[in-house]
Every structure is written in C-alpha cells, then in structure tokens.
Scaffold this active site. Structure first.
Site, short mmCIF file in Angstrom:
data_model
loop_
_atom_site.label_atom_id
_atom_site.label_comp_id
_atom_site.label_asym_id
_atom_site.label_seq_id
_atom_site.Cartn_x
_atom_site.Cartn_y
_atom_site.Cartn_z
NE ARG A 125 -4.91 3.35 -9.84
CZ ARG A 125 -4.36 2.53 -8.94
NH1 ARG A 125 -4.81 1.30 -8.82
NH2 ARG A 125 -3.38 2.92 -8.18
CE1 TYR A 126 -10.01 1.53 -12.76
CE2 TYR A 126 -10.13 1.21 -10.39
CZ TYR A 126 -9.71 0.78 -11.63
OH TYR A 126 -9.00 -0.38 -11.75
NE ARG B 279 -14.92 1.64 -10.01
CZ ARG B 279 -14.59 1.97 -11.25
NH1 ARG B 279 -14.87 3.18 -11.73
NH2 ARG B 279 -13.93 1.12 -12.02
CB CYS C 143 -6.38 -7.96 8.87
SG CYS C 143 -6.39 -6.76 7.55
CB CYS D 175 -4.03 -12.93 3.87
SG CYS D 175 -5.67 -12.68 4.56
CB CYS E 51 -1.72 -9.15 2.62
SG CYS E 51 -2.48 -7.52 2.70
NE ARG F 235 -4.73 -1.76 -0.18
CZ ARG F 235 -6.01 -2.09 -0.28
NH1 ARG F 235 -6.64 -2.63 0.75
NH2 ARG F 235 -6.67 -1.85 -1.39
CG ASP G 286 -0.63 -7.53 -6.10
OD1 ASP G 286 0.45 -7.89 -5.59
OD2 ASP G 286 -1.60 -7.15 -5.42
CG ASP H 88 -5.32 -3.87 -9.65
OD1 ASP H 88 -5.24 -2.87 -10.40
OD2 ASP H 88 -5.97 -3.90 -8.60
CE LYS I 40 -10.11 -4.10 -8.79
NZ LYS I 40 -9.91 -2.69 -8.37
C1 LIG Z 1 -10.52 -2.20 -7.35
C2 LIG Z 1 -10.56 -0.77 -7.14
C3 LIG Z 1 -11.77 -0.06 -7.15
C4 LIG Z 1 -13.11 -0.74 -7.40
O1 LIG Z 1 -13.14 -1.29 -8.68
P1 LIG Z 1 -14.43 -1.99 -9.29
O2 LIG Z 1 -13.96 -2.55 -10.59
O3 LIG Z 1 -15.46 -0.94 -9.42
O4 LIG Z 1 -14.83 -3.07 -8.33
C5 LIG Z 1 -11.71 1.30 -6.98
N1 LIG Z 1 -10.54 1.95 -6.79
C6 LIG Z 1 -9.35 1.30 -6.79
C7 LIG Z 1 -8.10 2.06 -6.62
C8 LIG Z 1 -9.33 -0.09 -6.96
O5 LIG Z 1 -8.16 -0.74 -6.95
S1 SF4 Z 2 -5.63 -9.74 2.27
FE1 SF4 Z 2 -4.52 -8.21 3.55
S2 SF4 Z 2 -6.00 -6.57 3.89
FE2 SF4 Z 2 -7.18 -8.36 3.18
S3 SF4 Z 2 -7.79 -9.42 5.08
FE3 SF4 Z 2 -5.88 -10.36 4.42
S4 SF4 Z 2 -4.27 -9.25 5.53
FE4 SF4 Z 2 -6.14 -7.99 5.63
#
Ligand SMILES: *Cc1c(COP(=O)(O)O)cnc(C)c1O
Ligand code: SF4
Length: 388
Positions: A133-134, A137, A146, A150, A153, A155, A314, A351, A358
């Site tokens: 996305r960015y 990175r 996991c 959680c 979560c 995801r 989120d 986010d 973010k």
């Molecule tokens: C959070 C995130 C990152 C890392 O973001 P930083 O602000 O550099 O910590 C990179 N890619 C995605 C898709 C993210 O959600």
């Molecule tokens: S928040 Fe989701 S991905 Fe992160 S440790 Fe917990 S269950 Fe795993």
C-alpha cells in the site's frame, strides 16, 4: 521433549526500581504441571484451551460466555495458551485478559459500517500474501496461525482458517515479488503470527529477504511476547540476531500482560540488539483509561519496549463491543504528552476504512494561526505565541 525446546527458563521475578515483574500464576488446571513442560512452547501450543470443558477447568464460566462460545465457534473459534489463560481472573468475566481471549455475545453483532476486509488488505494485493500500500514497504503474510485467537483480531476471516494457510508456494511468490520490486526497503513479516512458523522456516524467510539488496530492514510482527513468551528460545534469538538489522513489533494491551516471562522474552531480544516496538489496540473495557495506558507504557519502557502506535479499533465485523469513540484515543494522548516521557507517548492512528492507510490524530495544540502569528498551547493549556 527434545532438548531444543528448552531454551526458556524465566527468572521468577524481575525488578526495575520499585516496579516488580512477577511470574504468571498457574491457572487451576496446571498447578502441578512440571516446569519443563510449562516452559516449553510446544507443550503450551499443544495444551491450548480450545473447548468449553477446558475453559470450565480454568475459570467460572458465565452463561453469556457459554452462549457466545457455542455461537461463535464456527466463525472464529477459541484458543488460549495455558500461560495466557493463567492471567485470567477466574471469577471476573470482565477481566481484561478474559475479554481479549474468551468469546462474548458482542461478537455476533455486525454493526452498520463493519466490513469483512475493512483495511482493504486484499485490494492492495499484487500477489497472494503481500499487501503493498505504501511506496517503500509491504506486509508479508507468512502463516495464518496464532497461539491465542484475540477476540478483537482484524484478520479474523483469515486467522484460524486452515484452508487459507500460507503455503510454501505462497511464501516463494511473496519473496519473488519483493525481489523484483526495488522500491521496497522495509518488509513487515506478519500473519497470523510469524512465530508460528518453525525456526527453520523463519530462518529461510529472513535469510531470503536479507539476500535482496534493496531490502534494508524487516520487522517481525508478533504477539508471542504477550501470549507465548516461551517461544523466545535461545535458538530463536540466534536466528534473528543473524539477520539483523531487524525490529520486533508486538502487541501488549494491558499491564497484567507485563509478567516476568514477558520481561525475559523482551530482554533476550533486546540483548540480541533488536529493538522492540509496541502496537496497542484501544479496546473498550480493557485499556480506555489514560492512567492505565501510562502505567502500561512505563512498564514497557522498563522491559525495553518502545510504545509505537495506539490503534483505533478498525471496522472489522463483530468487534463493535470493543470500539471506543475517537475522543478516547485523543484523551489518552492529551494525558500523556508533556505529562510523562516523550518515549512513553505513541502515535494514535486510525487505519482508514477502505484502504486509506494509517492516519495520525493529535489533540489540537494550535489555538489560532493568522499570517505568521501562531497561537499555540502547551500540555498545561497555557498559551504561547510563536512568530514565523
Ligand atoms: C501498518 C502497515 C505498514 C507499516 O506501517 P508503518 O507506519 O511504517 O509502521 C505497512 N503496510 C501496511 C499495509 C500496513 O497496514
Ligand atoms: S490480533 Fe489476530 S493476528 Fe494478531 S496475534 Fe491476535 S489473533 Fe493473531
């Protein structure tokens, strides 16, 4: 148990100044478990609390938890390591550890505006397993497992779903994408929890990334420091040290999670020269109070962990019972900035739904701005004028 599993022998107590970091108590079912088993991450994985009868053995289960367990098991089942389950208050269903790991009825409500993929992680996916996305990175998903699922979560739809597990093939494709994309200089190795991979596989993934000339740093995003600190064995530490410079990003949400075991795990990583950052998620009933967050952040700094982000919950489905208003996060920052070390003040970020990324939010410190005249206020709400 092979010898290799036993690289974790925590001291019972760590002291920094007047702050004590005590070992987790043993929950009811594990009072007599020998230390060799308890300190093995493999034993912790194999003995997770997954069924209602397991849960009944450790806490006084409420009717609501029973109903929520039955109804949520298909969507997102329960799994808690004996270590993390031992931090639960057996008598209090509102205990912050229990809220994070035992299903509640709120999970079954899908509130308006909630989405399956609120962060658009699947839309910015050039190859399966990479979110790009960015500009410089990427997020790299290496497993969907996991130690603890959680309840908050993001995801959920992927975690705990064995059919979506990242296979060797997907990892190869991810590495190949990073290799052919020279703009990527920072890789967030994520999941699930990447520490659910074997040491051998982690070594392979990090070694492959390290061999790519344009990859400067990578991060391991893991909650094992919180839910399964025993995973941080001597062998694991040797592997990460080999691939430095790297960073560990973790997810402490409450001071109760700052145990001697967690301290030991962080210490081992820090002594290998690897900085640790914390990404707290703001959760109703767990960590809304500024004083509590301040205490958590102070304890983290003593554990050599730098508070990095506070995330607004989120728009994932089934977590509306955890969501706080934006003002809660702003209020926390207002109570930290200036009042305590800047090192204990993370960025509060939202986010943005739909993949906007973010977005940082701060309390308003600019009272007015006309021409070159800025009226600013400090943390005590006193006004000062700055002329450009
Ligand atoms: C959070 C995130 C990152 C890392 O973001 P930083 O602000 O550099 O910590 C990179 N890619 C995605 C898709 C993210 O959600
Ligand atoms: S928040 Fe989701 S991905 Fe992160 S440790 Fe917990 S269950 Fe795993």
């Amino acid at each position: 148990m092979t010898k290799k599993d036993l690289g974790f022998n925590p001291k019972p107590l760590y002291n920094v100044g007047q702050q004590e970091f005590k070992m987790a108590p043993r929950g009811r079912p594990w009072v007599d478990t020998p230390d060799e088993l308890w300190n093995s991450w493999i034993w912790q994985q194999q003995n997770r609390v997954r069924r209602m009868d397991h849960l009944e053995a450790c806490v006084d289960v409420t009717q609501e938890e029973r109903d929520a367990f039955d109804k949520s098991s298909e969507l997102f089942n329960m799994a808690v390591t004996p270590y993390y389950a031992s931090l639960m208050d057996p008598l209090n269903p509102d205990c912050p550890i229990r809220l994070q790991s035992v299903p509640k009825m709120g999970e079954l409500t899908i509130a308006p505006g909630e989405m399956e993929d609120p962060l658009g992680e699947e839309t910015d996916m050039p190859v399966p397993g990479i979110t790009h996305r960015y500009p410089d990175r990427v997020l790299f998903y290496t497993t969907h497992h996991c130690p603890v699922f959680c309840r908050h979560c993001t995801r959920k739809r992927k975690v705990a779903d064995p059919s979506s597990a990242a296979q060797k093939q997907q990892i190869e494709e991810g590495i190949a994408y990073i290799k052919r994309t020279p703009s990527i200089r920072d890789v967030v190795i994520s999941g699930g929890d990447p520490l659910s991979n074997s040491d051998e596989r982690l070594d392979y993934i990090m070694g492959s990334l390290r061999a790519i000339p344009h990859v400067e740093v990578f991060r391991l995003g893991t909650r094992n420091l919180v839910t399964l600190p025993h995973r941080i064995t001597d062998d694991f530490v040797r592997i990460i040290k080999k691939h430095a410079p790297m960073y560990v990003h973790t997810h402490f949400n409450h001071p109760l999670e700052c145990t001697a075991e967690a301290f030991e795990a962080c210490l081992k990583i820090a002594e290998a020269g690897i900085p640790i950052n914390n990404q707290m998620v703001l959760l109703k009933g767990v960590n809304e109070e500024p004083e509590l967050v301040k205490k958590l952040n102070h304890m983290l700094l003593m554990m050599r962990v730098r508070p990095y982000y506070i995330f607004q919950c989120d728009m994932s489905q089934g977590i509306s019972h955890f969501r706080t208003p934006i003002s809660t996060g702003l209020n926390i920052i207002e109570h930290l900035r200036g009042h305590t070390s800047g090192m204990a003040v993370p960025h509060f970020v939202v986010d943005a739904p739909g993949g906007g990324g973010k977005i940082p939010l701060l309390p308003e410190y600019v009272k007015s701005h006309v021409g070159n005249r800025w009226v600013l206020r400090n943390y005590k709400n006193k006004e000062y004028i700055y002329e450009d």
